[in-house]
Motif scaffolding. Structure first.
Motif, PDB file in Angstrom:
ATOM      1  N   VAL A  92       4.532  -8.501  -4.959  1.00 45.20           N
ATOM      2  CA  VAL A  92       3.904  -7.187  -4.856  1.00 45.20           C
ATOM      3  C   VAL A  92       4.762  -6.134  -5.536  1.00 45.20           C
ATOM      4  O   VAL A  92       4.274  -5.330  -6.337  1.00 45.20           O
ATOM      5  N   LEU A  93       6.045  -6.132  -5.231  1.00 42.97           N
ATOM      6  CA  LEU A  93       6.957  -5.165  -5.833  1.00 42.97           C
ATOM      7  C   LEU A  93       6.999  -5.322  -7.346  1.00 42.97           C
ATOM      8  O   LEU A  93       6.936  -4.328  -8.090  1.00 42.97           O
ATOM      9  N   LEU A  94       7.088  -6.555  -7.833  1.00 41.30           N
ATOM     10  CA  LEU A  94       7.156  -6.797  -9.275  1.00 41.30           C
ATOM     11  C   LEU A  94       5.866  -6.347  -9.958  1.00 41.30           C
ATOM     12  O   LEU A  94       5.896  -5.822 -11.076  1.00 41.30           O
ATOM     13  N   LYS A  95       4.738  -6.531  -9.292  1.00 37.57           N
ATOM     14  CA  LYS A  95       3.448  -6.095  -9.841  1.00 37.57           C
ATOM     15  C   LYS A  95       3.409  -4.576  -9.984  1.00 37.57           C
ATOM     16  O   LYS A  95       2.972  -4.049 -11.021  1.00 37.57           O
ATOM     17  N   VAL A  96       3.876  -3.855  -8.961  1.00 33.38           N
ATOM     18  CA  VAL A  96       3.859  -2.393  -9.001  1.00 33.38           C
ATOM     19  C   VAL A  96       4.859  -1.872 -10.032  1.00 33.38           C
ATOM     20  O   VAL A  96       4.582  -0.911 -10.753  1.00 33.38           O
ATOM     21  N   ILE A  97       6.023  -2.512 -10.122  1.00 28.50           N
ATOM     22  CA  ILE A  97       7.022  -2.091 -11.107  1.00 28.50           C
ATOM     23  C   ILE A  97       6.473  -2.254 -12.526  1.00 28.50           C
ATOM     24  O   ILE A  97       6.687  -1.400 -13.395  1.00 28.50           O
ATOM     25  N   GLU A  98       5.745  -3.350 -12.756  1.00 30.47           N
ATOM     26  CA  GLU A  98       5.128  -3.555 -14.078  1.00 30.47           C
ATOM     27  C   GLU A  98       4.134  -2.433 -14.385  1.00 30.47           C
ATOM     28  O   GLU A  98       4.087  -1.924 -15.517  1.00 30.47           O
ATOM     29  N   LYS A  99       3.362  -2.026 -13.385  1.00 27.55           N
ATOM     30  CA  LYS A  99       2.423  -0.923 -13.569  1.00 27.55           C
ATOM     31  C   LYS A  99       3.166   0.368 -13.876  1.00 27.55           C
ATOM     32  O   LYS A  99       2.779   1.126 -14.776  1.00 27.55           O
ATOM     33  N   ARG A 100       4.233   0.640 -13.145  1.00 33.20           N
ATOM     34  CA  ARG A 100       5.015   1.861 -13.384  1.00 33.20           C
ATOM     35  C   ARG A 100       5.571   1.881 -14.803  1.00 33.20           C
ATOM     36  O   ARG A 100       5.508   2.900 -15.494  1.00 33.20           O
ATOM     37  N   ASP A 101       6.106   0.756 -15.250  1.00 33.72           N
ATOM     38  CA  ASP A 101       6.695   0.685 -16.592  1.00 33.72           C
ATOM     39  C   ASP A 101       5.635   0.891 -17.674  1.00 33.72           C
ATOM     40  O   ASP A 101       5.909   1.501 -18.718  1.00 33.72           O
ATOM     41  N   ASN A 102       4.417   0.406 -17.419  1.00 36.46           N
ATOM     42  CA  ASN A 102       3.328   0.619 -18.389  1.00 36.46           C
ATOM     43  C   ASN A 102       2.947   2.092 -18.470  1.00 36.46           C
ATOM     44  O   ASN A 102       2.677   2.621 -19.562  1.00 36.46           O
ATOM     45  N   ALA A 124      10.324  -0.590   3.519  1.00 35.68           N
ATOM     46  CA  ALA A 124      10.670  -2.007   3.595  1.00 35.68           C
ATOM     47  C   ALA A 124      10.881  -2.418   5.045  1.00 35.68           C
ATOM     48  O   ALA A 124      11.658  -1.797   5.777  1.00 35.68           O
ATOM     49  N   GLY A 125      10.193  -3.465   5.463  1.00 32.71           N
ATOM     50  CA  GLY A 125      10.352  -4.015   6.804  1.00 32.71           C
ATOM     51  C   GLY A 125      11.041  -5.360   6.757  1.00 32.71           C
ATOM     52  O   GLY A 125      11.644  -5.741   5.754  1.00 32.71           O
ATOM     53  N   ARG A 126      10.941  -6.101   7.843  1.00 28.74           N
ATOM     54  CA  ARG A 126      11.610  -7.393   7.915  1.00 28.74           C
ATOM     55  C   ARG A 126      10.908  -8.452   7.078  1.00 28.74           C
ATOM     56  O   ARG A 126      11.533  -9.377   6.578  1.00 28.74           O
ATOM     57  N   LYS A 127       9.576  -8.323   6.934  1.00 29.00           N
ATOM     58  CA  LYS A 127       8.821  -9.368   6.250  1.00 29.00           C
ATOM     59  C   LYS A 127       8.088  -8.895   5.001  1.00 29.00           C
ATOM     60  O   LYS A 127       7.752  -9.706   4.153  1.00 29.00           O
ATOM     61  N   TYR A 128       7.818  -7.607   4.884  1.00 30.88           N
ATOM     62  CA  TYR A 128       7.071  -7.138   3.728  1.00 30.88           C
ATOM     63  C   TYR A 128       7.346  -5.658   3.503  1.00 30.88           C
ATOM     64  O   TYR A 128       7.967  -4.983   4.324  1.00 30.88           O
ATOM     65  N   ILE A 129       6.856  -5.148   2.366  1.00 28.68           N
ATOM     66  CA  ILE A 129       6.973  -3.730   2.046  1.00 28.68           C
ATOM     67  C   ILE A 129       5.581  -3.106   2.079  1.00 28.68           C
ATOM     68  O   ILE A 129       4.572  -3.787   1.905  1.00 28.68           O
ATOM     69  N   ASP A 130       5.532  -1.812   2.324  1.00 27.06           N
ATOM     70  CA  ASP A 130       4.245  -1.131   2.464  1.00 27.06           C
ATOM     71  C   ASP A 130       4.389   0.312   1.993  1.00 27.06           C
ATOM     72  O   ASP A 130       5.500   0.781   1.722  1.00 27.06           O
ATOM     73  N   LEU A 131       3.262   1.013   1.898  1.00 24.34           N
ATOM     74  CA  LEU A 131       3.228   2.413   1.443  1.00 24.34           C
ATOM     75  C   LEU A 131       4.061   2.584   0.168  1.00 24.34           C
ATOM     76  O   LEU A 131       4.984   3.387   0.100  1.00 24.34           O
ATOM     77  N   ILE A 132       3.696   1.808  -0.836  1.00 23.22           N
ATOM     78  CA  ILE A 132       4.428   1.784  -2.104  1.00 23.22           C
ATOM     79  C   ILE A 132       3.854   2.863  -3.017  1.00 23.22           C
ATOM     80  O   ILE A 132       2.636   3.001  -3.137  1.00 23.22           O
ATOM     81  N   SER A 133       4.716   3.627  -3.660  1.00 24.31           N
ATOM     82  CA  SER A 133       4.225   4.694  -4.536  1.00 24.31           C
ATOM     83  C   SER A 133       5.221   4.976  -5.651  1.00 24.31           C
ATOM     84  O   SER A 133       6.419   4.694  -5.528  1.00 24.31           O
ATOM     85  N   PHE A 134       4.694   5.522  -6.734  1.00 25.10           N
ATOM     86  CA  PHE A 134       5.572   5.990  -7.809  1.00 25.10           C
ATOM     87  C   PHE A 134       4.911   7.156  -8.536  1.00 25.10           C
ATOM     88  O   PHE A 134       3.690   7.339  -8.491  1.00 25.10           O
ATOM     89  N   TYR A 146       1.879  14.910 -14.661  1.00 25.80           N
ATOM     90  CA  TYR A 146       2.281  13.676 -13.990  1.00 25.80           C
ATOM     91  C   TYR A 146       1.088  12.815 -13.593  1.00 25.80           C
ATOM     92  O   TYR A 146      -0.044  13.287 -13.465  1.00 25.80           O
ATOM     93  N   LEU A 147       1.377  11.538 -13.395  1.00 26.54           N
ATOM     94  CA  LEU A 147       0.449  10.588 -12.786  1.00 26.54           C
ATOM     95  C   LEU A 147       1.176   9.944 -11.613  1.00 26.54           C
ATOM     96  O   LEU A 147       2.325   9.518 -11.754  1.00 26.54           O
ATOM     97  N   SER A 148       0.521   9.906 -10.469  1.00 24.15           N
ATOM     98  CA  SER A 148       1.119   9.256  -9.302  1.00 24.15           C
ATOM     99  C   SER A 148       0.168   8.190  -8.781  1.00 24.15           C
ATOM    100  O   SER A 148      -1.055   8.338  -8.851  1.00 24.15           O
TER     101      SER A 148
END
Length: 251
Positions: A92-102, A124-134, A146-148
């Motif tokens: 999930v994190l890698l997918k969002v980072i790829e979007k941010r870089d694009n 970031a929690g013990r098992k997953y991350i949530d409320l991801i934004s850039f 800007y784009l968010s």
């Protein structure tokens, strides 16, 4: 009267049934027993009623309780901090980072801003991350564009926002016109698949009004889009107004 046990008719003044031996004085004991049974029934009914009230209250309160404590064990981090703390293979994190870089590449190569900035965060929690934004932003002619983006724990895009921010000595309430570059606004709008940006901003103008002594605003909601234009009058500043606007799309 009749004997309450065997049904034999008893003469007036009889103290004991000649057939079964039932004593008439025992009827008081039966009455007391009946009264006690009724009291127990009332207690049971009251208990059942209170139990139902408790369940109904719990059902109504539980969603807000879960929502309040949902992220109590989560900590806020930037994407880079997450990569350094064991999330470097999180899909999930890698997918969002790829979007941010694009998006950043689009700001650098297509819009050709002099300076491009990125800001990111996630819980970031013990098992997953949530409320991801850039947020990816760039500056041109004194205006920040800007784009968010926001994502859920599955990496699904939940909202995206086009925005601009600048300072000026000419307020929107004096002249209903933005000092933004229309070509940049159109390009950003097309990037997030908003084809009617001009019309949306014009409709926000139509409801533009003074909110308090130092602020004007125009806010509308059309379908899944929230449009906002704010003008804040600055006191004791070299410039008179701070203008910001946005078009948000909720998926």
């Amino acid at each position: 009267m009749k004997c309450k046990v065997c049904g034999t008719w008893l003469p007036l003044g009889t103290q004991e049934c000649p057939n079964c031996g039932w004593k008439i004085n025992d009827q008081h004991g039966d009455t007391n027993s009946t009264q006690q049974t009724r009291k127990k029934s009332k207690k049971w009914l009251l208990g059942i009623f209170l139990f139902i009230v408790m369940i109904v209250g719990l059902v109504n309160y539980l969603p807000s309780f879960v929502d309040h404590y949902r992220f109590i064990d989560f900590e806020k981090h930037t994407f880079e901090e997450l990569l350094d703390n064991g999330y470097n293979e999180d899909p999930v994190l890698l997918k969002v980072i790829e979007k941010r870089d694009n998006v950043k590449k689009y700001f650098d190569d297509i819009l050709d801003f002099d300076c491009v900035y990125t800001k990111s965060s996630a819980l970031a929690g013990r098992k997953y991350i949530d409320l991801i934004s850039f947020v990816v932003s760039g500056e041109k002619d004194g205006i920040t564009y800007y784009l968010s983006y926001r994502f859920d724990k599955n990496g699904e895009n939940t909202s995206q926002t086009l925005g601009f921010d600048y300072y000026t000595n000419v307020g929107i309430h004096e002249k209903l016109d933005l000092q933004t570059d229309s070509q940049i606004i159109h390009s950003l709008a097309e990037y997030i698949q908003v084809n009617d940006a001009d019309d949306l901003l014009k409709q926000a103008y139509q409801v533009f009004k003074k909110n308090d002594d130092h602020m004007y605003e125009g806010r509308i909601t059309i379908g899944n889009k929230d449009i906002c234009i704010d003008e804040n009058e600055l006191v004791d500043s070299q410039v008179s107004y701070h203008i910001n606007g946005s078009i948000s799309c909720n998926n």
